[in-house]
Enzyme design. Structure first.
Site, short mmCIF file in Angstrom:
data_model
loop_
_atom_site.label_atom_id
_atom_site.label_comp_id
_atom_site.label_asym_id
_atom_site.label_seq_id
_atom_site.Cartn_x
_atom_site.Cartn_y
_atom_site.Cartn_z
N ASN A 104 0.84 -1.02 0.08
CA ASN A 104 0.25 0.19 -0.19
C ASN A 104 0.56 1.25 0.17
O ASN A 104 2.29 1.10 0.62
CB ASN A 104 -0.70 0.03 1.20
CG ASN A 104 -1.86 -0.58 1.01
OD1 ASN A 104 -1.93 -2.03 0.53
ND2 ASN A 104 -2.58 -1.75 2.48
N ASP A 106 -0.79 4.23 0.90
CA ASP A 106 -1.72 5.10 1.16
C ASP A 106 -0.90 6.05 1.92
O ASP A 106 -1.00 7.14 3.40
CB ASP A 106 -2.66 5.32 1.46
CG ASP A 106 -2.92 2.94 2.25
OD1 ASP A 106 -2.25 2.94 3.25
OD2 ASP A 106 -3.67 2.67 1.99
N HIS A 121 6.19 -0.82 -2.63
CA HIS A 121 5.30 0.09 -3.74
C HIS A 121 5.83 1.71 -3.05
O HIS A 121 5.26 2.26 -4.74
CB HIS A 121 4.16 -0.63 -4.47
CG HIS A 121 4.64 -1.76 -5.05
ND1 HIS A 121 2.69 -2.67 -4.58
CD2 HIS A 121 4.90 -2.81 -4.85
CE1 HIS A 121 2.76 -3.25 -5.06
NE2 HIS A 121 3.97 -3.84 -5.36
N CYS A 129 11.66 13.84 -8.71
CA CYS A 129 12.41 14.29 -10.18
C CYS A 129 12.45 13.56 -11.72
O CYS A 129 13.37 12.93 -10.82
CB CYS A 129 13.30 15.65 -9.66
SG CYS A 129 13.72 16.22 -11.69
N CYS A 132 16.33 15.57 -12.27
CA CYS A 132 17.91 15.42 -11.13
C CYS A 132 17.51 13.90 -9.62
O CYS A 132 18.64 13.58 -9.30
CB CYS A 132 17.58 16.00 -10.83
SG CYS A 132 16.79 17.21 -9.55
#
Ligand code: OAD
Length: 241
Positions: A104, A106, A121, A129, A132
């Site tokens: 999860n 969240d 995950h 970014c 960079c």
């Protein structure tokens, strides 16, 4: 329906072990109101997760992918850990050797207090970014679309492992070490279709652990585990304590 005898077996196993690994999926957060990926409420504008959570989808239409994440961030921002998240943290407090592997993104396990965990995950509140590579927390809700890096103005993406991408090596190493050294492995609220997590039950079993699954319904890995308890995570997990 949970058979009392199955619950008792699992409680006895828990009482006798000091080394536990817990693997969680979207089902544990369903009881907090976060839609699962493969349930009926998991669709956004008729897209499936597999259509949006890919590097190809982001390269093709970053705006669309960010709009989906914005929707999910807005939704998750209003949710709180439920009794199952709290019970998992309580297991961490009670057991000498404990590791939580969650699919999860969240952040609800952290919100419940869990610290011995791999968010394999990623986390929806982290951004990276694309130019960079810097990673930072971003809790803006809603997020400006398209978001750019404060350092180099490059395009930001969610710091999430998408389909077709590899898990961080450290997370994998840590997860396998936990699975291979635990006596008990609890698998909560995952459909068990996304690898490598879908193979974790087998890894634990081959290393000699007792593997138990808690899920609303039978899954693809139900016949590979030692015990399968059916019901809501928020009702069953606290009963184990
Ligand atoms: P899924 O949506 O595939 O599966 C959720 C599982 O939770 C199902 O087996 C449901 O039966 C079960 N479930 C639902 N409500 C429950 C409840 N209240 N108590 C217990 N179980 C319940 O979600 P995941 O298995 O987590 O990846 O999906 C794995 C990965 O695929 C996700 O991490 C995500 C997704 O695409 C990425 O975003 C990279």
């Amino acid at each position: 329906m949970v058979r009392g005898s199955d619950l008792e077996i699992l409680k006895e196993k828990l009482a006798a072990t000091q080394a536990i690994t817990v693997l969680t999926g979207a089902g544990i957060s369903a009881d907090s109101g976060v839609p699962t990926f493969r349930g009926a409420d998991g669709l956004w504008r008729n897209y499936r997760a597999e259509d949006l959570a890919t590097p190809e989808a982001f390269a093709h239409d970053p705006r669309l992918v960010w709009e989906w994440y914005n929707w999910r961030r807005e939704l998750i921002a209003t949710k709180h850990p439920n009794p199952a998240h709290h019970a998992v943290f309580e297991l961490e407090r009670r057991c000498r050797q404990f590791w939580l592997i969650t699919q999860n993104v969240d952040g609800l396990h952290r919100a419940a207090g869990s610290r011995k965990l791999s968010e394999i995950h990623g986390n929806i509140w982290m951004v990276r970014c694309t130019a960079c590579g810097s990673v930072e927390e971003n809790r803006d809700v809603p997020l400006v679309i398209l978001p750019t890096c404060r350092r180099c103005q490059g395009l930001l993406r969610p710091h999430i492992v998408w389909f077709g991408e590899s898990l961080a090596e450290e997370d994998l190493r840590r997860s396998y070490r936990a699975l291979q050294s635990s006596d008990l492995c609890l698998i909560i609220g995952t459909s068990g279709v996304v690898y490598p997590a879908a193979g974790f039950a087998t890894v634990a079993k081959e290393a000699g652990a007792f593997v138990a699954e808690i899920n609303l319904e039978p899954t693809q890995q139900s016949d590979r585990v030692d015990l399968s308890l059916q019901g809501r995570a928020k009702d069953i997990v606290p009963l184990l304590l």
